[in-house]
Scaffold this motif. Structure first.
Motif, PDB file in Angstrom:
ATOM      1  N   UNK A 108       0.821  -1.222   0.000  1.00  0.00           N
ATOM      2  CA  UNK A 108       0.000   0.000   0.000  1.00  0.00           C
ATOM      3  C   UNK A 108       0.848   1.263   0.000  1.00  0.00           C
ATOM      4  N   UNK A 109       1.894   1.273   0.807  1.00  0.00           N
ATOM      5  CA  UNK A 109       2.701   2.479   0.953  1.00  0.00           C
ATOM      6  C   UNK A 109       3.975   2.428   0.118  1.00  0.00           C
ATOM      7  N   UNK A 110       4.007   1.506  -0.849  1.00  0.00           N
ATOM      8  CA  UNK A 110       5.204   1.409  -1.695  1.00  0.00           C
ATOM      9  C   UNK A 110       5.407   2.659  -2.541  1.00  0.00           C
ATOM     10  N   UNK A 111       4.312   3.376  -2.857  1.00  0.00           N
ATOM     11  CA  UNK A 111       4.445   4.579  -3.686  1.00  0.00           C
ATOM     12  C   UNK A 111       5.194   5.697  -2.965  1.00  0.00           C
ATOM     13  N   UNK A 112       5.311   5.595  -1.653  1.00  0.00           N
ATOM     14  CA  UNK A 112       6.039   6.611  -0.902  1.00  0.00           C
ATOM     15  C   UNK A 112       7.426   6.179  -0.476  1.00  0.00           C
ATOM     16  N   UNK A 113       7.873   5.024  -0.981  1.00  0.00           N
ATOM     17  CA  UNK A 113       9.172   4.498  -0.566  1.00  0.00           C
ATOM     18  C   UNK A 113      10.290   5.004  -1.460  1.00  0.00           C
ATOM     19  N   UNK A 114      11.447   5.173  -0.884  1.00  0.00           N
ATOM     20  CA  UNK A 114      12.666   5.466  -1.629  1.00  0.00           C
ATOM     21  C   UNK A 114      13.760   4.539  -1.118  1.00  0.00           C
ATOM     22  N   UNK A 115      14.684   4.101  -1.959  1.00  0.00           N
ATOM     23  CA  UNK A 115      14.810   4.426  -3.386  1.00  0.00           C
ATOM     24  C   UNK A 115      13.628   3.920  -4.207  1.00  0.00           C
ATOM     25  N   UNK A 116      13.515   4.478  -5.431  1.00  0.00           N
ATOM     26  CA  UNK A 116      12.333   4.228  -6.233  1.00  0.00           C
ATOM     27  C   UNK A 116      12.154   2.764  -6.626  1.00  0.00           C
ATOM     28  N   UNK A 117      13.240   2.009  -6.679  1.00  0.00           N
ATOM     29  CA  UNK A 117      13.099   0.622  -7.117  1.00  0.00           C
ATOM     30  C   UNK A 117      12.247  -0.187  -6.155  1.00  0.00           C
ATOM     31  N   UNK A 118      12.171   0.229  -4.897  1.00  0.00           N
ATOM     32  CA  UNK A 118      11.345  -0.488  -3.932  1.00  0.00           C
ATOM     33  C   UNK A 118       9.866  -0.433  -4.308  1.00  0.00           C
ATOM     34  N   UNK A 119       9.411   0.739  -4.750  1.00  0.00           N
ATOM     35  CA  UNK A 119       8.009   0.844  -5.126  1.00  0.00           C
ATOM     36  C   UNK A 119       7.719   0.125  -6.442  1.00  0.00           C
ATOM     37  N   UNK A 120       8.740   0.034  -7.303  1.00  0.00           N
ATOM     38  CA  UNK A 120       8.527  -0.605  -8.601  1.00  0.00           C
ATOM     39  C   UNK A 120       8.539  -2.127  -8.521  1.00  0.00           C
ATOM     40  N   UNK A 121       9.204  -2.695  -7.514  1.00  0.00           N
ATOM     41  CA  UNK A 121       9.177  -4.153  -7.368  1.00  0.00           C
ATOM     42  C   UNK A 121       8.029  -4.613  -6.473  1.00  0.00           C
ATOM     43  N   UNK A 122       7.298  -3.674  -5.874  1.00  0.00           N
ATOM     44  CA  UNK A 122       6.162  -4.047  -5.031  1.00  0.00           C
ATOM     45  C   UNK A 122       4.937  -4.427  -5.860  1.00  0.00           C
TER      46      UNK A 122
END
Length: 428
Positions: free
Chosen positions: A167-181
């Motif tokens: 749910x909160x992957x869109x607010x994670x950094x570095x950006x690759x974390x949100x893209x692999x979620x």
């Protein structure tokens, strides 16, 4: 184990009514309005329908995986030494939860397609198939956690962790974390995530699931199992990160996959297929503008007028042969929409033969073209904004209006000459 006995003893059956009710609750109060406002394009509707519920589905199957495995281990179901038999029993144990995940995925999609009347397409099936694969991965991860930790504690903790991560992957950094979620951005007409955007989350989730499964499936050889699990998890995470490292904050998409409807005459008018009923009105308005422009010496002759929506979010510039502009705006109030369309067509018709034209002469030609097309008020509004943006532009704006209005009162032959002279002077 018999299928009837499997479902009768599964905790998934008892949780299913609450999970399905949660799925419907997440769709109807708020997400339903977003779905109805989504562009009539099957992949975009499917993505919007399950975008909110996906984190809850992953959390549900992960928590159920923990609980199911914990209860099965407690009953001695996995005391058999043969790995092949353990794998078969694990697959049977996972079947009810996988079926629940399918129902939770399909239900909001069916509601969205039924409410909008949009038929599913082959492209729209990629997104739920991708989500179903992730459902299986989170289930395997939950089962591995349930084998090693007490289910009463591990089930809610893992479910909460999975939900928060996705749910909160869109607010994670570095950006690759949100893209692999595995959470995609909203899709526009004709868009679909690239294959890298699909594969990277699947690779990461499957690597974690396989690594976790190895730890309990080959528990009799703990060192080898842990070493293999570390290698698989590390390799999968590293490969997924390399695939999405250049994505930035949003995942990339491929465009021009939506269906298009075009007229057969020149200039050809092309719009998304869902806007085909308004194609006749658009064609009449466009040809009327082009006729008015030609009568006044503005020889604009594009071979195609194309709706900018067909290019998705990757806007492409217009050329002499292909004009791109928003053609799928609201047809009501029709008078306002027609003025906006005439205004945009008139701007595209003004072609100055240099990269840095004189702004005064260029604006005179543009105002003349807009007035000829019946959109002079729209261009004068843009001139007022341009005047307020810098000091000393008021007299220049007055000069532009004065000369353009004087040219409109000239005879037809002289208007054509004035326009050509003005365009040439802009680049002299």
């Amino acid at each position: 184990m018999r299928l009837r006995t499997l479902f009768r003893t599964s905790a998934t059956v008892r949780v299913a009514p609450f999970a399905i009710a949660l799925c419907l609750y997440l769709y109807f109060p708020s997400n339903q309005n977003q779905v109805l406002r989504t562009v009539p394009y099957a992949p975009a509707l499917v993505h919007q329908a399950i975008g909110v519920t996906a984190p809850y589905i992953y959390a549900t199957v992960a928590g159920l995986g923990v609980w199911q495995m914990g209860q099965a281990k407690k009953s001695g179901l996995f005391d058999y030494p043969l790995v092949r038999r353990q794998f078969r029993m694990a697959a049977q144990l996972a079947l009810p939860t996988v079926m629940l995940g399918v129902v939770m995925l399909v239900l909001p999609i069916a509601c969205a397609l039924a409410e909008t009347g949009i038929a599913p397409t082959v492209d729209s099936l990629w997104i739920p198939a991708h989500r179903l694969f992730l459902v299986c991965c989170y289930l395997l991860l939950g089962m591995a956690v349930g084998y090693w930790f007490p289910p009463l504690i591990a089930a809610p903790l893992l479910a909460a962790a999975v939900h928060l991560l996705v749910s909160f992957s869109v607010g994670l950094e570095p950006f690759w974390l949100r893209n692999v979620a595995g959470q995609f951005d909203l899709l526009m007409y004709g868009e679909l995530p690239t294959w890298q955007a699909f594969v990277a989350p699947m690779l990461w989730a499957s690597a974690l699931a396989c690594a976790a499964t190895l730890t309990w499936m080959f528990r009799n050889r703990p060192r080898a199992a842990v070493a293999a699990a570390l290698v698989i998890a590390t390799t999968g995470t590293f490969t997924a990160q390399r695939m999405v490292r250049d994505f930035g904050a949003t995942n990339p998409v491929v465009s021009a996959r939506g269906s298009t409807t075009c007229t057969s005459d020149v200039p050809r008018i092309c719009v998304p297929s869902y806007a085909a009923p308004s194609l006749g009105k658009l064609t009449r308005m466009s040809r009327s503008v082009l006729d008015d422009l030609r009568e006044n010496g503005i020889t604009a002759s594009p071979s195609e007028i194309r709706s900018a929506e067909l290019d998705g979010r990757r806007s492409r510039p217009s050329t002499h042969a292909t004009w791109r502009l928003p053609l799928t705006g609201p047809m009501s109030p029709r008078a306002h929409y027609e003025r906006v369309l005439r205004y945009k067509l008139s701007l595209l018709s003004v072609s100055l033969p240099c990269e840095q034209p004189d702004p005064v002469a260029g604006n005179k030609a543009a105002l003349f073209a807009a007035s000829t097309a019946g959109a002079g008020e729209q261009f004068e509004g843009a001139l007022r904004s341009w005047s307020r943006a810098g000091e000393g532009r008021g007299p220049v704006v007055k000069e532009i209006k004065r000369d353009a209005q004087a040219a409109l009162r000239l005879p037809a032959g002289q208007r054509k000459t004035w326009y050509q002279d003005t365009v040439n002077s802009a680049c002299s």
